[in-house]
Design a protein around this motif. Structure first.
Motif, mmCIF file in Angstrom:
data_model
loop_
_atom_site.group_PDB
_atom_site.id
_atom_site.type_symbol
_atom_site.label_atom_id
_atom_site.label_comp_id
_atom_site.label_asym_id
_atom_site.label_seq_id
_atom_site.Cartn_x
_atom_site.Cartn_y
_atom_site.Cartn_z
ATOM 1 N N UNK A 69 0.858 -1.189 0.000
ATOM 2 C CA UNK A 69 0.000 0.000 0.000
ATOM 3 C C UNK A 69 0.890 1.233 0.000
ATOM 4 N N UNK A 70 0.279 2.409 -0.195
ATOM 5 C CA UNK A 70 1.041 3.667 -0.110
ATOM 6 C C UNK A 70 0.789 4.350 1.221
ATOM 7 N N UNK A 71 0.265 3.602 2.179
ATOM 8 C CA UNK A 71 0.177 4.089 3.540
ATOM 9 C C UNK A 71 -1.026 4.961 3.834
ATOM 10 N N UNK A 72 -0.935 5.652 4.951
ATOM 11 C CA UNK A 72 -1.985 6.559 5.407
ATOM 12 C C UNK A 72 -1.681 7.986 4.953
ATOM 13 N N UNK A 73 -2.671 8.886 5.047
ATOM 14 C CA UNK A 73 -2.390 10.290 4.729
ATOM 15 C C UNK A 73 -1.252 10.812 5.606
ATOM 16 N N UNK A 74 -0.399 11.644 5.038
ATOM 17 C CA UNK A 74 0.635 12.264 5.870
ATOM 18 C C UNK A 74 -0.053 13.269 6.799
ATOM 19 N N UNK A 75 0.577 13.638 7.918
ATOM 20 C CA UNK A 75 -0.078 14.547 8.859
ATOM 21 C C UNK A 75 -0.584 15.830 8.181
ATOM 22 N N UNK A 118 -7.640 13.802 -8.053
ATOM 23 C CA UNK A 118 -6.329 13.419 -8.575
ATOM 24 C C UNK A 118 -6.355 12.760 -9.951
ATOM 25 N N UNK A 119 -7.495 12.172 -10.319
ATOM 26 C CA UNK A 119 -7.525 11.379 -11.548
ATOM 27 C C UNK A 119 -7.050 9.960 -11.344
ATOM 28 N N UNK A 120 -6.577 9.646 -10.128
ATOM 29 C CA UNK A 120 -6.150 8.286 -9.803
ATOM 30 C C UNK A 120 -7.283 7.539 -9.107
ATOM 31 N N UNK A 121 -7.260 6.231 -9.234
ATOM 32 C CA UNK A 121 -8.258 5.379 -8.594
ATOM 33 C C UNK A 121 -7.628 4.631 -7.432
ATOM 34 N N UNK A 122 -8.410 4.434 -6.366
ATOM 35 C CA UNK A 122 -7.839 3.729 -5.231
ATOM 36 C C UNK A 122 -8.877 3.275 -4.234
ATOM 37 N N UNK A 123 -8.390 2.603 -3.196
ATOM 38 C CA UNK A 123 -9.246 2.125 -2.107
ATOM 39 C C UNK A 123 -8.577 2.429 -0.778
ATOM 40 N N UNK A 124 -9.386 2.615 0.268
ATOM 41 C CA UNK A 124 -8.907 2.777 1.636
ATOM 42 C C UNK A 124 -9.353 1.566 2.443
ATOM 43 N N UNK A 125 -8.421 0.946 3.176
ATOM 44 C CA UNK A 125 -8.849 -0.174 4.013
ATOM 45 C C UNK A 125 -9.343 0.353 5.367
ATOM 46 N N UNK A 126 -9.693 -0.540 6.265
ATOM 47 C CA UNK A 126 -10.293 -0.139 7.540
ATOM 48 C C UNK A 126 -9.336 0.627 8.441
ATOM 49 N N UNK A 127 -8.038 0.541 8.176
ATOM 50 C CA UNK A 127 -7.047 1.275 8.964
ATOM 51 C C UNK A 127 -6.609 2.571 8.289
ATOM 52 N N UNK A 128 -7.270 2.911 7.171
ATOM 53 C CA UNK A 128 -6.934 4.150 6.486
ATOM 54 C C UNK A 128 -5.734 4.061 5.571
ATOM 55 N N UNK A 129 -5.329 2.846 5.173
ATOM 56 C CA UNK A 129 -4.205 2.674 4.254
ATOM 57 C C UNK A 129 -4.731 2.733 2.815
ATOM 58 N N UNK A 130 -4.062 3.504 2.013
ATOM 59 C CA UNK A 130 -4.483 3.731 0.627
ATOM 60 C C UNK A 130 -3.773 2.768 -0.317
#
Length: 608
Positions: free
Chosen positions: A406-412, A453-465
């Motif tokens: 994954x590409x992680x969570x949002x940065x602060x 953004x024009x990008x497609x994605x999903x967020x899991x239950x922990x907020x990881x993209x």
């Protein structure tokens, strides 16, 4: 989950600009080594905070003497080098705005960016760059100055500035506010004409200060172990620019390397010895592939592959423990890991200088297994995601709970939202102010404070993209099946012989692929099998090589349905290159250009 927010860890100052950090550091810690510059004979020479401040002031005075004023725009067209950072901070000191240009830009691209931004002066590295600008200067009425670094321009500017009082520089710097524009960064342009992203001092402060704070383990020195990074990403790209600013603001020793090629980069990593690096996946892939080839050449292929397996299992166990899903590595696994650390992992770290313990990866997706291997080998890579419009990273894996793949969570300070159609929307202090002079394009992506953004994605239950593709790149076969090509391409590229892969199939009966080869890997592969060197056009017809690439395609196909799988492929004799207009400077595929350039080969995929 449809939306996830991480609160900010720092706030943007109420006054001042990016250059203030240079002056504050020189005042508070004048003898700290802030940068290193490489001499022509290959030595690294330290530059203290006070020395860098003095050089910035001297250049700022030269810029003022040459007519650069508050709010003016100055182009910079050269590879990643010390002088670029010096010009950036000198320009920000006098309230001017830098406009980065890739050194590989064509004359028409240079014209468009310099004209669109009304650039009044331009810094170039050498005569070829000067001639490129010169070929279009007649159509650039605002361009008044052209400074050529290898022709003594920097010395001339420093000399010209001797007549200017330091007080004038201070007055310019103190007039800065965070909301003012710092730079106009043009998009790489995978499709259409590049657009100028207006990025403020506040955008870069919000981005860099939160990243430095969140990734304190990487950015902060341990006693007796000075934190340092080698910047080799193009400074014309937003990722490289973020590294530059974060290193200066985060008090990290910064050095520059102008070439992204592994052959030039690896020796400098070994001599400079950074403690962390920020790179695109290509670099980590090259380090891993070189280690594998070396092991095979030494007859240690078996032990190396066992070491890889142990590293991956060890990292998976650490990951599971972080998420409360396991007890961590077993005693047996820890013993095996310790054994291979001396035998294999230390050599992998040694290829990057021996001190690297952290890395950040962006620009494109990294295969999960590769990230796990490096974590098991003692280098934690935080994969992230962002755009020019988000001043680089908008999400990244957190240090204590990295979820590979994954590409992680949002940065602060950032919120990630998934729209109804799966598009990734972003909000935060680093989101740009719009496209220069293009309100229509701005309105298309900025919606009530959100960046679409024009990008497609999903967020899991922990907020990881997880980024699943790009809206414009989704293929629709003639039977109506939608296919995201990115995942398939990444999995094919995981094979050591593959350099690049592009999946095609839009409005076609099935999905197919074009594959290019890694010359170093192929040369090694031929040697290990006792085969003689082959010309490229002969090599692509070698049945053993085709069998190897077919294995990569079959492995990729196991992750998708039959309707989405690659039915056939063709191996190409040459790689896609930036010089031929098939890659962006950040190494992304220009899909339409590739399909046009290889129209015959694509057509043959459907008529065999």
């Amino acid at each position: 989950m449809r939306e996830f927010t991480v609160p900010p860890m720092t706030s943007v100052p109420q006054a001042g600009g990016l250059a203030d950090a240079v002056f504050e550091h020189a005042e508070s810690d004048p003898h700290r080594v802030a940068l290193a510059r490489k001499t022509p004979d290959g030595r690294w020479v330290d530059v203290t905070s006070a020395q860098f401040r003095d050089e910035v002031v001297a250049l700022a005075k030269g810029l003022l003497a040459q007519g650069v004023r508050f709010g003016d725009r100055v182009g910079i067209m050269c590879p990643t080098r010390y002088e670029w950072t010096l010009f950036d901070f000198a320009l920000w000191t006098v309230g001017a705005q830098s406009v980065p240009l890739y050194p590989t830009s064509s004359a028409e691209q240079v014209f468009w960016m310099l004209h669109d931004a009304s650039v009044m002066a331009c810094v170039v590295e050498h005569e070829d760059h000067a001639m490129t600008v010169g070929s279009v200067v007649g159509r650039l009425p605002y361009l008044k100055r052209l400074w050529q670094l290898d022709a003594g321009a920097l010395d001339q500017l420093l000399s010209d500035g001797e007549s200017i009082d330091d007080d004038l520089v201070d007055r310019h710097r103190l007039a800065m506010t965070p909301e003012q524009t710092a730079t106009i960064i043009y998009t790489s342009g995978t499709t259409g004409r590049p657009k100028g992203c207006v990025i403020s001092h506040a955008n870069l402060m919000a981005e860099c200060d939160n990243i430095v704070k969140r990734y304190e383990d990487a950015f902060r020195s341990k006693r007796g172990d000075e934190t340092a990074t080698l910047l080799f990403l193009p400074l014309a790209h937003v990722f490289g620019r973020m590294v530059e600013v974060a290193a200066i603001r985060g008090r990290v020793k910064l050095a520059h390397q102008p070439k992204l090629a592994a052959s030039a980069l690896l020796p400098d990593l070994q001599s400079f010895k950074p403690t962390f690096i920020l790179a695109v996946p290509y670099i980590f892939e090259k380090v891993f592939s070189a280690a594998r080839r070396r092991a095979e050449a030494e007859g240690k292929s078996g032990p190396f592959e066992r070491a890889v397996d142990v590293a991956v299992r060890y990292a998976e166990a650490v990951e599971e423990k972080a998420f409360g899903l396991g007890a961590g590595p077993s005693a047996s696994l820890r013993m095996q890991h310790q054994f291979f650390d001396k035998l294999v992992y230390s050599k992998v770290r040694g290829a990057m200088g021996g001190r690297v313990r952290h890395g950040m990866s962006g620009g494109s997706a990294m295969e999960r297994r590769l990230g796990l291997f490096f974590r098991g080998a003692g280098v934690t890579i935080y994969e992230g995601y962002g755009l020019t419009e988000s001043t680089a990273a908008a999400a990244a894996n957190p240090p204590e709970r990295t979820r590979y793949g994954t590409v992680g969570q949002p940065i602060p300070g950032t919120t990630v939202h998934i729209a109804d159609d799966g598009e990734i929307w972003l909000r935060g202090g680093q989101i740009f102010n719009g496209y220069l002079g293009d309100p229509k394009a701005t309105d298309a992506v900025l919606r009530d404070g959100w960046l679409a953004t024009g990008d497609l994605g999903t967020l899991d239950d922990d907020g990881y993209l997880t980024v699943t593709g790009r809206k414009k790149e989704i293929l629709v076969t003639s039977s109506g099946k939608t296919v995201s090509p990115v995942g398939l391409e990444e999995r094919v590229r995981a094979h050591p012989l593959v350099a690049q892969c592009i999946v095609v199939g839009d409005d076609r009966p099935y999905v197919a692929a074009l594959v290019t080869l890694d010359p170093e890997a192929v040369s090694h592969w031929l040697t290990m099998r006792g085969k003689p060197p082959m010309a490229a056009n002969e090599l692509v017809r070698d049945p053993d090589l085709e069998t190897e690439i077919r294995r990569a395609v079959v492995a990729a196909n196991t992750t998708v349905s039959q309707a989405e799988s690659i039915r056939t492929f063709r191996i190409l004799a040459a790689q896609f290159t930036e010089e031929h207009g098939l890659l962006t400077p950040s190494l992304k595929l220009k899909r339409k250009a590739i399909e046009q350039a290889y129209a015959v080969e694509v057509e043959a995929l459907y008529h065999t």
